[in-house]
Design an enzyme around this catalytic site. Structure first.
Site, PDB file in Angstrom:
ATOM      1  N   ARG A 207       0.858  -1.708  -0.325  1.00 35.12           N
ATOM      2  CA  ARG A 207       0.602  -0.029   0.224  1.00 35.12           C
ATOM      3  C   ARG A 207       0.564   1.555   0.230  1.00 35.12           C
ATOM      4  NH1 ARG A 207      -3.720  -0.689   4.885  1.00 35.12           N
ATOM      5  NH2 ARG A 207      -1.711  -1.101   5.939  1.00 35.12           N
TER       6      ARG A 207
ATOM      7  N   ASN B  77      -6.136  -3.115   2.183  1.00 35.21           N
ATOM      8  CA  ASN B  77      -6.259  -4.499   1.743  1.00 35.21           C
ATOM      9  C   ASN B  77      -7.464  -4.578   1.894  1.00 35.21           C
ATOM     10  OD1 ASN B  77      -3.422  -4.621   2.276  1.00 35.21           O
ATOM     11  ND2 ASN B  77      -3.030  -5.154   4.432  1.00 35.21           N
TER      12      ASN B  77
END
Length: 99
Positions: A24, A42
């Site tokens: 990320r 996620n």
């Protein structure tokens, strides 16, 4: 309309070893480098998903990055892109990591 003109919005989901490898953070960094907006998070089933918006050519660059590069420790098995559409204005102010 030539490639690279206008704004594009695309949803994405990346599978493989993409959690616990700063995926990320690297996605956010790459998106900001390209001047894109959107988000990344996620999922509960071990993938990373999000949305990216910006100039078409730049969105294509991030798609390629999500498909082939990712974070240094990641192993991408698949990148899927959905809901691609041309937009008039950006719907996000920056590129955020959603918890």
């Amino acid at each position: 309309m030539a490639e690279g003109e206008g704004l594009l919005s695309v949803d994405y989901e990346v599978s493989g070893k993409v959690q616990g490898v700063f995926f990320r953070k690297y996605t956010q960094g790459e998106a900001k480098r390209l001047g894109l907006v959107g988000w990344v998070q996620n999922t509960s089933h071990g993938t990373v998903q999000g949305q990216v918006q910006g100039p078409s050519a730049r969105v294509r660059e991030l798609q390629e990055w999500l498909r082939k590069t990712g974070s240094p420790q990641s192993r991408i098995s698949r990148a899927e892109f959905r809901n691609e559409k041309k937009i008039e204005v950006l719907e996000h102010n920056d590129f955020q990591i959603v918890k």
